[in-house]
Design a protein around this motif. Structure first.
Motif, PDB file in Angstrom:
ATOM      1  N   LEU A  33       1.084  -1.281   0.442  1.00 48.13           N
ATOM      2  CA  LEU A  33       0.313  -0.551   0.171  1.00 48.13           C
ATOM      3  C   LEU A  33       1.016   0.579  -0.262  1.00 48.13           C
ATOM      4  O   LEU A  33       0.757   2.059  -0.904  1.00 48.13           O
ATOM      5  N   LEU A  34       1.646   1.129   1.103  1.00 46.96           N
ATOM      6  CA  LEU A  34       2.741   2.082   0.587  1.00 46.96           C
ATOM      7  C   LEU A  34       3.193   2.944  -0.216  1.00 46.96           C
ATOM      8  O   LEU A  34       3.661   4.010  -0.575  1.00 46.96           O
ATOM      9  N   GLN A  35       4.079   1.615  -1.119  1.00 44.38           N
ATOM     10  CA  GLN A  35       4.418   1.493  -1.594  1.00 44.38           C
ATOM     11  C   GLN A  35       3.729   1.869  -3.427  1.00 44.38           C
ATOM     12  O   GLN A  35       4.123   3.004  -3.998  1.00 44.38           O
ATOM     13  N   ALA A  36       2.567   1.416  -3.669  1.00 42.37           N
ATOM     14  CA  ALA A  36       1.793   2.400  -3.991  1.00 42.37           C
ATOM     15  C   ALA A  36       1.001   3.731  -4.628  1.00 42.37           C
ATOM     16  O   ALA A  36       1.024   3.989  -5.013  1.00 42.37           O
ATOM     17  N   VAL A  37       1.340   3.717  -3.204  1.00 42.27           N
ATOM     18  CA  VAL A  37       1.270   5.778  -3.057  1.00 42.27           C
ATOM     19  C   VAL A  37       2.793   6.142  -3.204  1.00 42.27           C
ATOM     20  O   VAL A  37       2.093   7.563  -4.131  1.00 42.27           O
ATOM     21  N   ALA A  38       3.275   5.960  -2.890  1.00 36.63           N
ATOM     22  CA  ALA A  38       4.904   6.924  -3.362  1.00 36.63           C
ATOM     23  C   ALA A  38       5.331   6.901  -4.411  1.00 36.63           C
ATOM     24  O   ALA A  38       5.421   7.505  -5.273  1.00 36.63           O
ATOM     25  N   LEU A  39       4.391   5.997  -5.110  1.00 35.26           N
ATOM     26  CA  LEU A  39       4.676   5.308  -6.653  1.00 35.26           C
ATOM     27  C   LEU A  39       3.644   6.279  -7.771  1.00 35.26           C
ATOM     28  O   LEU A  39       3.913   7.008  -8.653  1.00 35.26           O
ATOM     29  N   SER A  40       3.063   7.059  -6.995  1.00 33.15           N
ATOM     30  CA  SER A  40       1.509   7.794  -7.291  1.00 33.15           C
ATOM     31  C   SER A  40       1.110   8.815  -6.634  1.00 33.15           C
ATOM     32  O   SER A  40       0.258   9.713  -6.576  1.00 33.15           O
ATOM     33  N   GLU A  41       2.230   9.932  -6.626  1.00 33.28           N
ATOM     34  CA  GLU A  41       2.240  10.910  -5.751  1.00 33.28           C
ATOM     35  C   GLU A  41       1.439  11.863  -6.238  1.00 33.28           C
ATOM     36  O   GLU A  41       0.823  12.673  -5.440  1.00 33.28           O
ATOM     37  N   ASN A  42       2.006  12.540  -7.902  1.00 31.58           N
ATOM     38  CA  ASN A  42       1.247  13.208  -8.435  1.00 31.58           C
ATOM     39  C   ASN A  42      -0.310  12.280  -8.791  1.00 31.58           C
ATOM     40  O   ASN A  42      -1.387  13.047 -10.212  1.00 31.58           O
ATOM     41  N   GLN A  43      -0.418  11.514  -8.573  1.00 32.64           N
ATOM     42  CA  GLN A  43      -2.350  11.835  -9.231  1.00 32.64           C
ATOM     43  C   GLN A  43      -3.232  11.055  -7.831  1.00 32.64           C
ATOM     44  O   GLN A  43      -2.987  10.852  -6.877  1.00 32.64           O
ATOM     45  N   ARG A  44      -4.967  11.382  -7.980  1.00 32.96           N
ATOM     46  CA  ARG A  44      -5.695  11.038  -7.235  1.00 32.96           C
ATOM     47  C   ARG A  44      -5.610   9.327  -6.834  1.00 32.96           C
ATOM     48  O   ARG A  44      -6.302   9.225  -8.096  1.00 32.96           O
ATOM     49  N   LEU A  45      -6.095   9.038  -6.038  1.00 35.20           N
ATOM     50  CA  LEU A  45      -5.992   7.661  -5.299  1.00 35.20           C
ATOM     51  C   LEU A  45      -7.125   7.741  -4.901  1.00 35.20           C
ATOM     52  O   LEU A  45      -7.417   8.392  -4.590  1.00 35.20           O
ATOM     53  N   SER A  46      -8.194   6.842  -5.125  1.00 35.09           N
ATOM     54  CA  SER A  46      -8.927   5.624  -4.518  1.00 35.09           C
ATOM     55  C   SER A  46      -9.555   6.744  -2.912  1.00 35.09           C
ATOM     56  O   SER A  46      -8.414   6.356  -3.095  1.00 35.09           O
ATOM     57  N   GLU A  47     -10.080   6.274  -2.328  1.00 35.32           N
ATOM     58  CA  GLU A  47     -10.280   6.531  -0.397  1.00 35.32           C
ATOM     59  C   GLU A  47      -9.847   5.261  -0.196  1.00 35.32           C
ATOM     60  O   GLU A  47      -9.178   5.178   1.024  1.00 35.32           O
ATOM     61  N   ALA A  48      -9.330   3.866  -0.891  1.00 40.15           N
ATOM     62  CA  ALA A  48      -8.982   2.530  -0.334  1.00 40.15           C
ATOM     63  C   ALA A  48      -7.233   2.933  -0.425  1.00 40.15           C
ATOM     64  O   ALA A  48      -6.721   2.176   0.726  1.00 40.15           O
ATOM     65  N   PHE A  49      -6.097   3.983  -0.738  1.00 37.91           N
ATOM     66  CA  PHE A  49      -5.364   4.138  -0.804  1.00 37.91           C
ATOM     67  C   PHE A  49      -5.221   5.273   0.281  1.00 37.91           C
ATOM     68  O   PHE A  49      -3.661   5.691   0.635  1.00 37.91           O
ATOM     69  N   GLN A  50      -6.053   5.959   1.082  1.00 38.82           N
ATOM     70  CA  GLN A  50      -5.722   6.514   1.762  1.00 38.82           C
ATOM     71  C   GLN A  50      -5.288   6.125   3.437  1.00 38.82           C
ATOM     72  O   GLN A  50      -5.946   5.318   3.777  1.00 38.82           O
ATOM     73  N   ILE A  51      -4.331   6.575   3.569  1.00 37.68           N
ATOM     74  CA  ILE A  51      -4.378   6.090   4.832  1.00 37.68           C
ATOM     75  C   ILE A  51      -4.991   6.138   6.254  1.00 37.68           C
ATOM     76  O   ILE A  51      -5.218   7.394   6.460  1.00 37.68           O
ATOM     77  N   LYS A  52      -6.028   5.691   7.002  1.00 42.65           N
ATOM     78  CA  LYS A  52      -6.864   6.120   8.119  1.00 42.65           C
ATOM     79  C   LYS A  52      -6.759   4.996   8.666  1.00 42.65           C
ATOM     80  O   LYS A  52      -5.634   4.304   9.479  1.00 42.65           O
ATOM     81  N   SER A  53      -6.696   5.430  10.347  1.00 46.46           N
ATOM     82  CA  SER A  53      -7.007   5.571  12.351  1.00 46.46           C
ATOM     83  C   SER A  53      -8.458   4.644  11.834  1.00 46.46           C
ATOM     84  O   SER A  53      -9.223   4.709  11.893  1.00 46.46           O
ATOM     85  N   PHE A  54      -7.691   3.289  12.337  1.00 43.29           N
ATOM     86  CA  PHE A  54      -9.055   2.149  12.594  1.00 43.29           C
ATOM     87  C   PHE A  54      -9.203   2.189  14.332  1.00 43.29           C
ATOM     88  O   PHE A  54      -9.378   0.646  14.813  1.00 43.29           O
ATOM     89  N   SER A  55      -8.174   3.126  15.136  1.00 44.18           N
ATOM     90  CA  SER A  55      -8.936   2.647  16.495  1.00 44.18           C
ATOM     91  C   SER A  55      -9.776   2.039  17.668  1.00 44.18           C
ATOM     92  O   SER A  55      -9.940   1.383  17.723  1.00 44.18           O
ATOM     93  N   ARG A  56     -11.191   2.908  17.095  1.00 45.30           N
ATOM     94  CA  ARG A  56     -12.180   2.577  17.301  1.00 45.30           C
ATOM     95  C   ARG A  56     -12.448   0.680  16.938  1.00 45.30           C
ATOM     96  O   ARG A  56     -13.033   0.601  18.210  1.00 45.30           O
ATOM     97  N   GLU A  57     -12.292   0.703  16.242  1.00 45.41           N
ATOM     98  CA  GLU A  57     -12.457  -0.102  15.781  1.00 45.41           C
ATOM     99  C   GLU A  57     -11.969  -1.664  15.928  1.00 45.41           C
ATOM    100  O   GLU A  57     -12.148  -2.015  16.630  1.00 45.41           O
ATOM    101  N   ARG A  58     -10.099  -1.175  16.375  1.00 46.07           N
ATOM    102  CA  ARG A  58      -9.856  -2.214  16.521  1.00 46.07           C
ATOM    103  C   ARG A  58      -9.893  -2.387  18.011  1.00 46.07           C
ATOM    104  O   ARG A  58      -9.804  -3.741  19.127  1.00 46.07           O
ATOM    105  N   GLU A  59      -9.932  -1.294  19.181  1.00 41.04           N
ATOM    106  CA  GLU A  59     -10.116  -1.519  20.879  1.00 41.04           C
ATOM    107  C   GLU A  59     -11.937  -2.122  20.600  1.00 41.04           C
ATOM    108  O   GLU A  59     -12.049  -2.796  21.532  1.00 41.04           O
TER     109      GLU A  59
END
Length: 70
Positions: A33-59
């Motif tokens: 995921l991080l490699q794909a994001v790094a290679l696509s710096e200047n491109q707009r990516l879908s929400e699936a590639f956004q880094i999110k926090s799932f702390s509430r779900e994990r808890e």
């Protein structure tokens, strides 16, 4: 490890179990995921590639799993 992925490491730690297969899967997924994001710096990516926090779900997962052990 990125903060956006529900980490099997965290859940396993709370439950006091090991999870080498899941740990490897999560680590590989995060790296790709991080490699794909790094290679696509200047491109707009879908929400699936956004880094999110799932702390509430994990808890919530940990709490439910621990309640089921009692």
């Amino acid at each position: 490890m990125s903060k956006g992925i529900v980490s099997s490491l965290h859940i396993a730690k709370v439950l006091k179990v090991t999870s080498p297969t899941l740990d490897h899967f999560v680590q590989t997924y995060e790296e790709k995921l991080l490699q794909a994001v790094a290679l696509s710096e200047n491109q707009r990516l879908s929400e699936a590639f956004q880094i999110k926090s799932f702390s509430r779900e994990r808890e919530m997962i940990c709490k439910k799993l621990l309640l089921g052990r009692g």
